[in-house]
Design a protein around this motif. Sequence first.
Motif, PDB file in Angstrom:
ATOM      1  N   GLY A 306      -5.443  14.905   1.203  1.00  0.00           N
ATOM      2  CA  GLY A 306      -5.678  15.481  -0.130  1.00  0.00           C
ATOM      3  C   GLY A 306      -6.298  14.533  -1.131  1.00  0.00           C
ATOM      4  O   GLY A 306      -6.405  14.872  -2.310  1.00  0.00           O
ATOM      5  N   CYS A 307      -6.714  13.354  -0.713  1.00  0.00           N
ATOM      6  CA  CYS A 307      -7.270  12.399  -1.689  1.00  0.00           C
ATOM      7  C   CYS A 307      -8.693  12.815  -2.066  1.00  0.00           C
ATOM      8  O   CYS A 307      -9.577  12.858  -1.214  1.00  0.00           O
ATOM      9  CB  CYS A 307      -7.288  10.986  -1.117  1.00  0.00           C
ATOM     10  N   PRO A 308      -8.935  13.127  -3.344  1.00  0.00           N
ATOM     11  CA  PRO A 308     -10.264  13.616  -3.726  1.00  0.00           C
ATOM     12  C   PRO A 308     -11.360  12.565  -3.533  1.00  0.00           C
ATOM     13  O   PRO A 308     -12.527  12.927  -3.418  1.00  0.00           O
ATOM     14  CB  PRO A 308     -10.099  13.974  -5.212  1.00  0.00           C
ATOM     15  N   ASP A 349     -12.198   3.175  -6.654  1.00  0.00           N
ATOM     16  CA  ASP A 349     -12.634   4.549  -6.923  1.00  0.00           C
ATOM     17  C   ASP A 349     -11.463   5.487  -7.221  1.00  0.00           C
ATOM     18  O   ASP A 349     -11.674   6.656  -7.559  1.00  0.00           O
ATOM     19  CB  ASP A 349     -13.416   5.117  -5.721  1.00  0.00           C
ATOM     20  N   CYS A 350     -10.256   5.016  -7.053  1.00  0.00           N
ATOM     21  CA  CYS A 350      -9.074   5.856  -7.302  1.00  0.00           C
ATOM     22  C   CYS A 350      -9.106   6.407  -8.728  1.00  0.00           C
ATOM     23  O   CYS A 350      -9.283   5.650  -9.682  1.00  0.00           O
ATOM     24  CB  CYS A 350      -7.801   5.030  -7.074  1.00  0.00           C
ATOM     25  N   ILE A 351      -8.949   7.725  -8.862  1.00  0.00           N
ATOM     26  CA  ILE A 351      -8.976   8.339 -10.197  1.00  0.00           C
ATOM     27  C   ILE A 351      -7.553   8.593 -10.712  1.00  0.00           C
ATOM     28  O   ILE A 351      -7.360   9.289 -11.713  1.00  0.00           O
ATOM     29  CB  ILE A 351      -9.774   9.662 -10.191  1.00  0.00           C
ATOM     30  N   GLU A 352      -6.577   8.067  -9.987  1.00  0.00           N
ATOM     31  CA  GLU A 352      -5.164   8.128 -10.411  1.00  0.00           C
ATOM     32  C   GLU A 352      -4.678   9.570 -10.581  1.00  0.00           C
ATOM     33  O   GLU A 352      -3.933   9.886 -11.501  1.00  0.00           O
ATOM     34  CB  GLU A 352      -4.950   7.307 -11.689  1.00  0.00           C
ATOM     35  N   CYS A 353      -5.085  10.448  -9.654  1.00  0.00           N
ATOM     36  CA  CYS A 353      -4.643  11.848  -9.742  1.00  0.00           C
ATOM     37  C   CYS A 353      -3.173  11.998  -9.337  1.00  0.00           C
ATOM     38  O   CYS A 353      -2.524  12.967  -9.697  1.00  0.00           O
ATOM     39  CB  CYS A 353      -5.519  12.731  -8.854  1.00  0.00           C
ATOM     40  N   GLY A 354      -2.669  11.041  -8.554  1.00  0.00           N
ATOM     41  CA  GLY A 354      -1.247  11.042  -8.202  1.00  0.00           C
ATOM     42  C   GLY A 354      -0.877  11.841  -6.963  1.00  0.00           C
ATOM     43  O   GLY A 354       0.287  11.855  -6.565  1.00  0.00           O
ATOM     44  N   HIS A 355      -1.850  12.510  -6.315  1.00  0.00           N
ATOM     45  CA  HIS A 355      -1.534  13.309  -5.121  1.00  0.00           C
ATOM     46  C   HIS A 355      -0.793  12.474  -4.078  1.00  0.00           C
ATOM     47  O   HIS A 355       0.220  12.887  -3.517  1.00  0.00           O
ATOM     48  CB  HIS A 355      -2.821  13.880  -4.512  1.00  0.00           C
ATOM     49  N   CYS A 356      -1.314  11.299  -3.810  1.00  0.00           N
ATOM     50  CA  CYS A 356      -0.756  10.448  -2.751  1.00  0.00           C
ATOM     51  C   CYS A 356       0.695  10.044  -3.057  1.00  0.00           C
ATOM     52  O   CYS A 356       1.540  10.047  -2.169  1.00  0.00           O
ATOM     53  CB  CYS A 356      -1.621   9.204  -2.561  1.00  0.00           C
ATOM     54  N   GLU A 357       0.965   9.725  -4.305  1.00  0.00           N
ATOM     55  CA  GLU A 357       2.312   9.260  -4.653  1.00  0.00           C
ATOM     56  C   GLU A 357       3.321  10.401  -4.535  1.00  0.00           C
ATOM     57  O   GLU A 357       4.480  10.184  -4.205  1.00  0.00           O
ATOM     58  CB  GLU A 357       2.329   8.655  -6.056  1.00  0.00           C
TER      59      GLU A 357
END
Length: 381
Positions: A306-308, A349-357
């Motif tokens: 799910g990482c954009p 490039d991480c946009i800090e969407c938080g999906h992974c966490e």
Amino acid sequence: MSVSILDNIKGRFGFGCMRLPMQGEEVDIEETKRMVDAFMASGLNYFDTAHVYLSGRSELAVKECLTSRYPRESYVLADKLTSELFSKEEDILPLFEKQLKCCGVDYFDVYLMHAVDRHIYPQYENTRAFEILSDLKQQGKIRRMGLSYHDSGEFLDKILTEHPEIDVVQIQFNYVDYEDATVQSRLVYETCEKHGKPIIVMEPVKGGGLVKLPEEAQKIFDDLNARTGHTYSNAAYALRFAGSFPQIAMVLSGMGSKEQMLDNLSAMQPVQPLDEAEKEAIQQVTEVFRGLHLIPCTACHYCTDGCPMQIQIPDLFAVLNAKNVFHDGIANYYYENSLTVGGHGKASDCIECGHCEGICPQHLPVIELLKQVSEVFDKKA
Ligand code: SF4
Ligand code: SF4
């Protein structure tokens, strides 16, 4: 004597199908068939899969390599209900039927609610997953129901008190995590023991992290083998550690080649419990790891789908660990030429969407850790 999950399970070592041999993006079916055959020929019969493993390819490979080639009663198959794949009660049965079809079977021997922790537990409660699995068990479509679990001993105590119908618990258990304050392998083990639940072990080799050891740790096992005349591999010591505990009914290993399987079998079929000198050596190796403060990612890959930005999160953590532990100069090469090409984002490039966490069963602060990766590898960019 160890506890048992089902009478027809042979041995205490299981084939985890989350890291099957691959050819590019696809499972290497011929190699997997050879592994299945070697596993069955050794007298073992427990296989573990999930719909999310290898983006759906694991269940299909199980069908092609195992269930279409062996009689149903000759093997034991475990699968899982994964929280990301359903949002309401009505979704659960269609998903279950789809999984049976993907695997080519009409019942699962073991069916687990997947990656349960304090954040996901309410979803299983609110969608009546416990009741639905109990009904499936009544109907004979599941023989044992359980949890795969990633949280504290205390929280597991609450779940098992609220749900005594749980038959079995799958836990992360290895010598580095045994006294780890987050994973709490020992406390989780003791909670299962208190409730009389047989345990299935996952990540006994910590996602491969206990295979290639830092020099100081490697020397401890090398010296031990020289003294005893044994030739146990690092993976074999890690598997035997898990196999030495009586409440542990099954130790799973996600094997990626036949060679790896044969090494594992030499230690686990039958299980060879550790002696005192080996326990002492493992304690010393654990101390070495503690001093290194590595990122405890198990490379389960739950976060990557799910990482954009398509960041290969576990691989980036692995190169940072390699660089820190082995001062591995080649890590820079891998980072620049393999891990961050072909549409895969760099750590920065991480946009800090938080999906992974939200999904990480190890509760890792992925965003912060990627900043550390970026600090080391993106400096020149
Ligand atoms: S927080 Fe960063 S690494 Fe995590 S899923 Fe979002 S973009 Fe990817
Ligand atoms: S960061 Fe977490 S979810 Fe992603 S691979 Fe590592 S342990 Fe698994």
